[in-house]
Design a protein around this motif. Sequence first.
Motif, mmCIF file in Angstrom:
data_model
loop_
_atom_site.group_PDB
_atom_site.id
_atom_site.type_symbol
_atom_site.label_atom_id
_atom_site.label_comp_id
_atom_site.label_asym_id
_atom_site.label_seq_id
_atom_site.Cartn_x
_atom_site.Cartn_y
_atom_site.Cartn_z
ATOM 1 N N LEU A 105 -11.490 -9.222 10.838
ATOM 2 C CA LEU A 105 -10.206 -9.057 10.197
ATOM 3 C C LEU A 105 -9.772 -7.751 10.165
ATOM 4 N N LYS A 106 -10.430 -6.802 10.275
ATOM 5 C CA LYS A 106 -9.991 -5.369 10.309
ATOM 6 C C LYS A 106 -9.051 -5.255 11.475
ATOM 7 N N GLN A 107 -9.659 -5.478 12.684
ATOM 8 C CA GLN A 107 -8.693 -5.324 14.084
ATOM 9 C C GLN A 107 -7.519 -5.962 13.626
ATOM 10 N N LYS A 108 -7.428 -7.210 13.094
ATOM 11 C CA LYS A 108 -6.275 -8.052 12.964
ATOM 12 C C LYS A 108 -5.113 -7.507 11.909
ATOM 13 N N CYS A 109 -5.707 -7.068 10.947
ATOM 14 C CA CYS A 109 -4.934 -6.190 10.004
ATOM 15 C C CYS A 109 -4.582 -4.882 10.531
ATOM 16 N N ASP A 110 -5.126 -4.188 11.263
ATOM 17 C CA ASP A 110 -4.775 -3.008 11.707
ATOM 18 C C ASP A 110 -3.633 -3.271 12.643
ATOM 19 N N SER A 111 -3.559 -4.341 13.223
ATOM 20 C CA SER A 111 -2.314 -4.622 14.114
ATOM 21 C C SER A 111 -0.872 -4.968 13.535
ATOM 22 N N LEU A 112 -1.132 -5.260 12.568
ATOM 23 C CA LEU A 112 0.375 -5.563 11.871
ATOM 24 C C LEU A 112 1.184 -4.372 11.368
ATOM 25 N N GLN A 113 2.278 -4.368 11.485
ATOM 26 C CA GLN A 113 3.128 -3.121 11.026
ATOM 27 C C GLN A 113 3.529 -3.316 9.537
ATOM 28 N N ALA A 114 3.955 -2.072 8.856
ATOM 29 C CA ALA A 114 3.787 -2.144 7.411
ATOM 30 C C ALA A 114 4.773 -3.440 6.665
ATOM 31 N N ASP A 115 6.023 -3.496 7.649
ATOM 32 C CA ASP A 115 6.959 -4.530 6.959
ATOM 33 C C ASP A 115 6.363 -6.116 7.188
ATOM 34 N N GLU A 116 5.470 -6.265 8.023
ATOM 35 C CA GLU A 116 5.105 -7.714 8.316
ATOM 36 C C GLU A 116 4.203 -8.052 6.969
ATOM 37 N N TRP A 117 3.749 -7.191 6.382
ATOM 38 C CA TRP A 117 2.870 -7.486 5.170
ATOM 39 C C TRP A 117 3.525 -7.918 3.901
ATOM 40 N N PHE A 118 4.870 -7.973 4.135
ATOM 41 C CA PHE A 118 5.964 -8.432 3.022
ATOM 42 C C PHE A 118 6.299 -9.748 3.496
ATOM 43 N N LYS A 119 6.035 -10.253 4.476
ATOM 44 C CA LYS A 119 6.506 -11.651 5.070
ATOM 45 C C LYS A 119 5.516 -12.874 4.214
ATOM 46 N N LYS A 120 5.880 -13.843 4.277
ATOM 47 C CA LYS A 120 5.156 -14.842 3.697
ATOM 48 C C LYS A 120 3.913 -15.294 4.241
ATOM 49 N N HIS A 121 2.950 -15.614 3.451
ATOM 50 C CA HIS A 121 1.643 -16.335 4.069
ATOM 51 C C HIS A 121 1.699 -17.851 4.464
ATOM 52 N N THR A 122 0.581 -18.315 4.818
ATOM 53 C CA THR A 122 0.930 -19.569 5.328
ATOM 54 C C THR A 122 0.754 -20.541 4.275
ATOM 55 N N ALA A 123 0.384 -20.388 3.088
ATOM 56 C CA ALA A 123 0.160 -21.462 1.948
ATOM 57 C C ALA A 123 1.383 -21.363 1.174
ATOM 58 N N VAL A 124 2.486 -20.653 1.685
ATOM 59 C CA VAL A 124 3.764 -20.747 0.873
ATOM 60 C C VAL A 124 4.875 -21.260 1.927
ATOM 61 N N ASN A 125 5.847 -21.969 1.353
ATOM 62 C CA ASN A 125 6.835 -22.858 2.305
ATOM 63 C C ASN A 125 8.034 -21.649 2.023
ATOM 64 N N ALA A 126 8.824 -21.799 2.914
ATOM 65 C CA ALA A 126 10.090 -20.849 3.195
ATOM 66 C C ALA A 126 10.959 -20.976 1.737
ATOM 67 N N ASP A 128 10.158 -21.727 -1.264
ATOM 68 C CA ASP A 128 9.319 -21.351 -2.385
ATOM 69 C C ASP A 128 9.296 -19.669 -2.086
ATOM 70 N N PHE A 129 9.013 -19.227 -1.174
ATOM 71 C CA PHE A 129 8.880 -17.860 -0.725
ATOM 72 C C PHE A 129 10.285 -17.228 -1.094
ATOM 73 N N ALA A 130 11.412 -17.865 -0.708
ATOM 74 C CA ALA A 130 12.788 -17.154 -1.068
ATOM 75 C C ALA A 130 12.874 -17.150 -2.484
ATOM 76 N N LYS A 131 12.282 -17.788 -3.408
ATOM 77 C CA LYS A 131 12.296 -17.599 -4.665
ATOM 78 C C LYS A 131 11.344 -16.678 -5.569
ATOM 79 N N GLU A 132 10.231 -16.512 -4.446
ATOM 80 C CA GLU A 132 9.071 -15.794 -4.973
ATOM 81 C C GLU A 132 8.400 -14.830 -3.977
ATOM 82 N N PRO A 133 9.334 -14.044 -3.718
ATOM 83 C CA PRO A 133 8.903 -13.060 -2.755
ATOM 84 C C PRO A 133 7.698 -12.405 -2.504
ATOM 85 N N HIS A 134 6.917 -12.347 -3.740
ATOM 86 C CA HIS A 134 5.950 -11.724 -3.985
ATOM 87 C C HIS A 134 4.475 -12.505 -3.412
ATOM 88 N N ARG A 135 4.699 -13.672 -3.116
ATOM 89 C CA ARG A 135 3.785 -14.603 -2.537
ATOM 90 C C ARG A 135 3.784 -14.485 -0.943
#
Length: 159
Positions: A105-126, A128-135
């Motif tokens: 998990l650390k290796q995979k997390c370390d490979s992401l750029q900072a801006d990628e962390w503000f993209k949607k996770h897989t449990a939210v659809n596009a 809903d994410f547009a309405k709730e970007p904190h997800r």
Amino acid sequence: MTTTSTFVKMVFDRWNATLNNFDTLLNDLSDETLQKEVAPGKNRGIYLLGHLIAVHDDMLKLLNMGEKLYPELYEPFLNSPDKTTTQIPSIADLRIFWNSQCAILKQKCDSLQADEWFKKHTAVNAEDFAKEPHRNKLNIIITRTTHLTYHTGQLRLLK
């Protein structure tokens, strides 16, 4: 350092410190101690360890970083209460799973750029994410940090 990078660093500093606190406690607890309930009628240490591995395993899918490493832990540690199934791995195996999972998990997390962390996770659809970007993916790290802290406190009761 950008504001985005600063926010990500702040979250991961807390995440990593929480993991280190848990690891220190886990290393201090014997296998025998982990067989005990944290309080009368409550979960055993072994169950909490397996539960945390199963929850962190889900993070790989939520963060779109791959498949679960230990899907066999879902049933006994997420879908069933403690002591309702005898089909669980040994504490020795769970310790190995925990260490391996944390490293991956650390290796995979370390490979992401900072801006990628503000993209949607897989449990939210596009939509809903547009309405709730904190997800977003970073919010998964925040909620899992809180979750890990809670269960670390429970395990501390075994000391």
